[in-house]
Design a protein around this motif. Structure first.
Motif, PDB file in Angstrom:
ATOM      1  N   HIS A 150       0.829  -1.207   0.000  1.00 32.86           N
ATOM      2  CA  HIS A 150       0.000   0.000   0.000  1.00 32.86           C
ATOM      3  C   HIS A 150       0.864   1.258   0.000  1.00 32.86           C
ATOM      4  O   HIS A 150       0.624   2.193  -0.775  1.00 32.86           O
ATOM      5  CB  HIS A 150      -0.925   0.003   1.227  1.00 32.86           C
ATOM      6  CG  HIS A 150      -1.926  -1.101   1.254  1.00 32.86           C
ATOM      7  ND1 HIS A 150      -2.877  -1.269   0.274  1.00 32.86           N
ATOM      8  CD2 HIS A 150      -2.119  -2.105   2.149  1.00 32.86           C
ATOM      9  CE1 HIS A 150      -3.622  -2.321   0.566  1.00 32.86           C
ATOM     10  NE2 HIS A 150      -3.180  -2.847   1.693  1.00 32.86           N
ATOM     11  N   ILE A 151       1.864   1.294   0.877  1.00 37.92           N
ATOM     12  CA  ILE A 151       2.712   2.479   0.976  1.00 37.92           C
ATOM     13  C   ILE A 151       3.570   2.632  -0.281  1.00 37.92           C
ATOM     14  O   ILE A 151       3.787   3.748  -0.765  1.00 37.92           O
ATOM     15  CB  ILE A 151       3.586   2.413   2.238  1.00 37.92           C
ATOM     16  CG1 ILE A 151       2.689   2.448   3.485  1.00 37.92           C
ATOM     17  CG2 ILE A 151       4.603   3.558   2.261  1.00 37.92           C
ATOM     18  CD1 ILE A 151       3.438   2.353   4.793  1.00 37.92           C
ATOM     19  N   PHE A 152       4.028   1.528  -0.835  1.00 31.73           N
ATOM     20  CA  PHE A 152       4.793   1.577  -2.078  1.00 31.73           C
ATOM     21  C   PHE A 152       3.952   2.211  -3.182  1.00 31.73           C
ATOM     22  O   PHE A 152       4.429   3.082  -3.926  1.00 31.73           O
ATOM     23  CB  PHE A 152       5.231   0.166  -2.483  1.00 31.73           C
ATOM     24  CG  PHE A 152       6.075   0.121  -3.724  1.00 31.73           C
ATOM     25  CD1 PHE A 152       7.429   0.375  -3.664  1.00 31.73           C
ATOM     26  CD2 PHE A 152       5.503  -0.170  -4.951  1.00 31.73           C
ATOM     27  CE1 PHE A 152       8.217   0.335  -4.814  1.00 31.73           C
ATOM     28  CE2 PHE A 152       6.274  -0.207  -6.111  1.00 31.73           C
ATOM     29  CZ  PHE A 152       7.638   0.042  -6.038  1.00 31.73           C
ATOM     30  N   ARG A 153       2.699   1.791  -3.280  1.00 35.41           N
ATOM     31  CA  ARG A 153       1.797   2.337  -4.306  1.00 35.41           C
ATOM     32  C   ARG A 153       1.507   3.821  -4.066  1.00 35.41           C
ATOM     33  O   ARG A 153       1.640   4.643  -4.968  1.00 35.41           O
ATOM     34  CB  ARG A 153       0.482   1.546  -4.312  1.00 35.41           C
ATOM     35  CG  ARG A 153      -0.545   2.060  -5.302  1.00 35.41           C
ATOM     36  CD  ARG A 153      -1.776   1.187  -5.336  1.00 35.41           C
ATOM     37  NE  ARG A 153      -2.537   1.217  -4.095  1.00 35.41           N
ATOM     38  CZ  ARG A 153      -2.576   0.221  -3.205  1.00 35.41           C
ATOM     39  NH1 ARG A 153      -1.873  -0.873  -3.401  1.00 35.41           N
ATOM     40  NH2 ARG A 153      -3.299   0.320  -2.109  1.00 35.41           N
ATOM     41  N   VAL A 154       1.116   4.157  -2.853  1.00 35.52           N
ATOM     42  CA  VAL A 154       0.769   5.542  -2.536  1.00 35.52           C
ATOM     43  C   VAL A 154       1.986   6.453  -2.686  1.00 35.52           C
ATOM     44  O   VAL A 154       1.888   7.561  -3.226  1.00 35.52           O
ATOM     45  CB  VAL A 154       0.190   5.654  -1.110  1.00 35.52           C
ATOM     46  CG1 VAL A 154       0.019   7.114  -0.709  1.00 35.52           C
ATOM     47  CG2 VAL A 154      -1.143   4.931  -1.029  1.00 35.52           C
ATOM     48  N   ALA A 199      -5.637  -0.111  -5.159  1.00 38.90           N
ATOM     49  CA  ALA A 199      -4.823  -0.514  -6.300  1.00 38.90           C
ATOM     50  C   ALA A 199      -5.574  -0.436  -7.628  1.00 38.90           C
ATOM     51  O   ALA A 199      -5.130   0.218  -8.567  1.00 38.90           O
ATOM     52  CB  ALA A 199      -4.296  -1.937  -6.072  1.00 38.90           C
ATOM     53  N   ARG A 200      -6.715  -1.097  -7.716  1.00 42.72           N
ATOM     54  CA  ARG A 200      -7.393  -1.196  -9.008  1.00 42.72           C
ATOM     55  C   ARG A 200      -8.161   0.061  -9.368  1.00 42.72           C
ATOM     56  O   ARG A 200      -8.190   0.470 -10.526  1.00 42.72           O
ATOM     57  CB  ARG A 200      -8.339  -2.403  -9.010  1.00 42.72           C
ATOM     58  CG  ARG A 200      -7.607  -3.735  -8.907  1.00 42.72           C
ATOM     59  CD  ARG A 200      -8.565  -4.896  -9.032  1.00 42.72           C
ATOM     60  NE  ARG A 200      -7.864  -6.165  -8.964  1.00 42.72           N
ATOM     61  CZ  ARG A 200      -8.463  -7.357  -9.052  1.00 42.72           C
ATOM     62  NH1 ARG A 200      -9.773  -7.432  -9.201  1.00 42.72           N
ATOM     63  NH2 ARG A 200      -7.740  -8.465  -8.978  1.00 42.72           N
ATOM     64  N   THR A 219      -9.687   8.925 -10.839  1.00 40.45           N
ATOM     65  CA  THR A 219     -11.067   8.509 -11.117  1.00 40.45           C
ATOM     66  C   THR A 219     -12.019   9.631 -10.740  1.00 40.45           C
ATOM     67  O   THR A 219     -11.677  10.532  -9.984  1.00 40.45           O
ATOM     68  CB  THR A 219     -11.432   7.259 -10.304  1.00 40.45           C
ATOM     69  OG1 THR A 219     -11.297   7.550  -8.906  1.00 40.45           O
ATOM     70  CG2 THR A 219     -10.520   6.098 -10.650  1.00 40.45           C
ATOM     71  N   ALA A 220     -13.207   9.572 -11.300  1.00 42.33           N
ATOM     72  CA  ALA A 220     -14.192  10.624 -11.030  1.00 42.33           C
ATOM     73  C   ALA A 220     -14.688  10.499  -9.603  1.00 42.33           C
ATOM     74  O   ALA A 220     -14.781   9.390  -9.075  1.00 42.33           O
ATOM     75  CB  ALA A 220     -15.344  10.508 -12.016  1.00 42.33           C
TER      76      ALA A 220
END
Length: 220
Positions: A150-154, A199-200, A219-220
């Protein structure tokens, strides 16, 4: 975790400050979602959480921690006893062996106490750098950054802490996040990744930092 060819620069200090000020306002005292009663049970819980959810670990350890809250008691329970409690967790047989092995080291080398040293914690079976950092942060209040998916992605999406691997992201948090936010930084980031910056399909419409985030595929 995919490696980035060349991480972009981190956000400016002023933007970092604004982002964490908002995260802090929304959640002033973030905590780990793993349930524990003392530093020892935290070590066990985090070691069990590898390739498992916090919810699953909490379910498995609820009865275990009600009976066992010290390394000595864990040794008395033994591998088979631990196995029966954590059977619903992935890799439970090896994890049960690790729990007993780390309990023995804590009893024999540290008088039954959990050390507040990353190097000492990483000597324990089943405890890597991320696990050690969680313990240092949650049990001892050190500004240690436990980087997970999660932290890697954020960190990369928002450019709060860009990096090609977890070690680079950890260093980027330490280098770029303002000092006054370091103690809780990894909690804010993991919770943001778990519930908002997913993620998705990130939930940009309800994101408290959407106007400060440079992510192009919002995303909206």
């Amino acid at each position: 975790m995919a490696l980035l060819k060349r991480p972009p620069p981190a956000l400016p200090f002023a933007t970092q400050s604004a982002i964490f000020a908002r995260l802090a306002e929304a959640n002033p005292a973030p905590e780990t979602e793993l349930q524990f009663v003392n530093p020892f049970t935290l070590v066990v819980a985090v070691a069990l959480s590898a390739q498992a959810t916090d919810v699953g670990v909490n379910r498995a350890t609820r009865d275990l921690f009600a009976r066992v809250d010290t390394p000595a008691k864990m040794l008395e329970l033994g591998v088979e006893g631990v196995t029966e409690h954590i059977r619903t967790i992935g890799l439970f047989r090896q994890k049960a062996k690790n729990v007993i092995a780390l309990s023995r080291i804590l009893v024999e080398d540290y008088g039954g106490e959990v050390p507040d040293s990353r190097a000492a914690l990483m000597r324990l079976p089943g405890v890597g750098r991320k696990t050690a950092n969680v313990v240092l942060s949650c049990a001892f209040g050190h500004p240690a950054q436990a980087v997970d998916t999660h932290i890697f992605r954020v960190g990369n999406r928002t450019r709060i802490a860009p990096g090609r691997d977890v070690d680079e992201v950890e260093r980027a948090i330490e280098d770029n996040v303002p000092a006054r936010f370091q103690t809780h930084a990894h909690h804010w980031l993991i919770l943001h990744g778990r519930y908002i910056c997913q993620a998705r399909k990130p939930r940009c419409g309800v994101c408290p930092i959407h106007d400060l985030c440079p992510y192009e595929e919002k995303t909206a």
